[in-house]
Structure formats: structure tokens, C-alpha cells
Write an enzyme that holds these catalytic residues in place. Sequence first.
Site, short mmCIF file in Angstrom:
data_model
loop_
_atom_site.label_atom_id
_atom_site.label_comp_id
_atom_site.label_asym_id
_atom_site.label_seq_id
_atom_site.Cartn_x
_atom_site.Cartn_y
_atom_site.Cartn_z
NE ARG A 114 -2.39 -2.37 2.74
CZ ARG A 114 -2.66 -2.72 3.91
NH1 ARG A 114 -3.58 -2.00 4.86
NH2 ARG A 114 -2.05 -3.73 4.49
CD GLU B 86 -1.28 -3.61 14.92
OE1 GLU B 86 -1.57 -3.26 13.99
OE2 GLU B 86 -2.39 -3.48 15.87
P1 AMP Z 1 4.41 -2.04 11.72
O1 AMP Z 1 5.57 -2.95 11.07
O2 AMP Z 1 3.87 -2.77 13.09
O3 AMP Z 1 4.46 -0.59 11.94
O4 AMP Z 1 3.12 -2.26 10.90
C1 AMP Z 1 3.03 -1.44 9.74
C2 AMP Z 1 2.47 -2.29 8.58
O5 AMP Z 1 1.72 -3.21 8.64
C3 AMP Z 1 2.10 -1.26 7.34
O6 AMP Z 1 2.66 -1.83 6.24
C4 AMP Z 1 0.59 -1.48 7.22
O7 AMP Z 1 0.07 -1.72 6.01
C5 AMP Z 1 0.36 -2.93 8.23
N1 AMP Z 1 -0.47 -2.73 9.23
C6 AMP Z 1 -0.24 -2.93 10.55
N2 AMP Z 1 -1.40 -2.77 11.24
C7 AMP Z 1 -2.37 -2.53 10.57
C8 AMP Z 1 -3.96 -2.09 10.76
N3 AMP Z 1 -4.25 -2.01 11.98
N4 AMP Z 1 -4.47 -1.75 9.59
C9 AMP Z 1 -3.94 -2.01 8.54
N5 AMP Z 1 -2.65 -2.28 8.21
C10 AMP Z 1 -1.82 -2.54 9.21
#
Ligand code: AMP
Length: 178
Positions: free
Chosen positions: A60, A97
Amino acid sequence: MSMDLRDWVRNVPDHPTPGIQFKDLSPILAHPPVFRAAIDWFTEQVRSINPDVLAAIDARGFVFAAPVADRLGISLVMVRKSGKLPPPVVRKEYSLEYAETSTIEIRSDAISDGQSVVIVDDLLATGGTAMAAAELVEGLGGRTVAQLSLIELAFLDGRERITARDPECEVIANIVYD
Ligand code: AMP
């Protein structure tokens, strides 16, 4: 046209796993004036930073970074999930996450020594993806000057982790969920 992009984010409870509120950006993409407002916002951020390279995160991040790279005439590089890019690549494993671990890759020749880089993604959660991308950029001699995303889940403290790792790196988001 002034609009609150937050109104166009769809919250999907318990996706992809129980307890996760998935932020679905499809309504933004489906409505051209809203998508344009999002791209306008990204463009203004990148214009004021004026980096050498935009590094977009699979998948995205690509959607938002590509039109900005085109509008501003800035080099665009893809940070991809493993197995997608042709060699030679460098890779980094990290935790997510809502998933155990993930691996991202960048072409070894994507960034050259001393280039300033803005990393673009749709959403900042724990910051794991953002920091893994920054490590790849830095491993190639680049400097991450900003982490730019449309959405920030502030309660997951990604911003704090990024800043603790690199106080010089700006963290910028349009919609912040506390
Ligand atoms: P992080 O590495 O934990 O910061 O997660 C970020 C990545 O995971 C991004 O590429 C987001 O597209 C995806 N992501 C994480 N949590 C969500 C969420 N609650 N909704 C949508 N995409 C998420």
C-alpha cells in the site's frame, strides 16, 4: 476541496486476526477527489523535505508513493516482501503488529551512498516495518530523513521507537489514532 481523510478510512474489527482493528483505505482509493487529497498531502510533505529518493513499502506504500514520485520527479524504489525482487537484494527480518515475522528486501543497487530517503507506507503501527526499511536504506549508504504514512496508530508507540533509534528521522502522519 477540504476534507477529513479520517472519514474515508474503514475500520474492520478482528482482521486479519482477533483483536486487530484493520484500517481499510479502499474507500479513499475508490473516490477520486479523496484519493487526490491524500496524494496532495503526501506531495506537500515530500516537497518540503526534498529527498533524493522515495522508498515505498510493499504494497500500500506503492499506491501513495508512486503518484508523488511522478508529480515531483523523484526517484522511486520498492521495498518488497521477500521473493519478489530479482537479485541482488539485501533483506531484513522483523516482527509485525498482527503477524509473527516478516522479511522485506530492497535491490542492492537501489540507493547510493549519501542519498537522502523518505520512506512511505500507508500506516505506521509498531514501527517494525519502518525501522526494518530504514536499516536496509542505511545498509546501502542512504540516510532516512523521514518516515511518512497516511495513518499512525499512536497507541503502538511506533513514533517513539523510530525516534529512539534515529533522532534525526522525522515521523509524519496525516491521521493519528490515539
Ligand atoms: P508495523 O510494522 O507494526 O508498524 O506495521 C505496519 C505495516 O503493517 C504497514 O505496512 C501496514 O500496512 C500494516 N498494518 C499494521 N497494522 C495495521 C492495521 N491495524 N490496519 C492496516 N494495516 C496495518
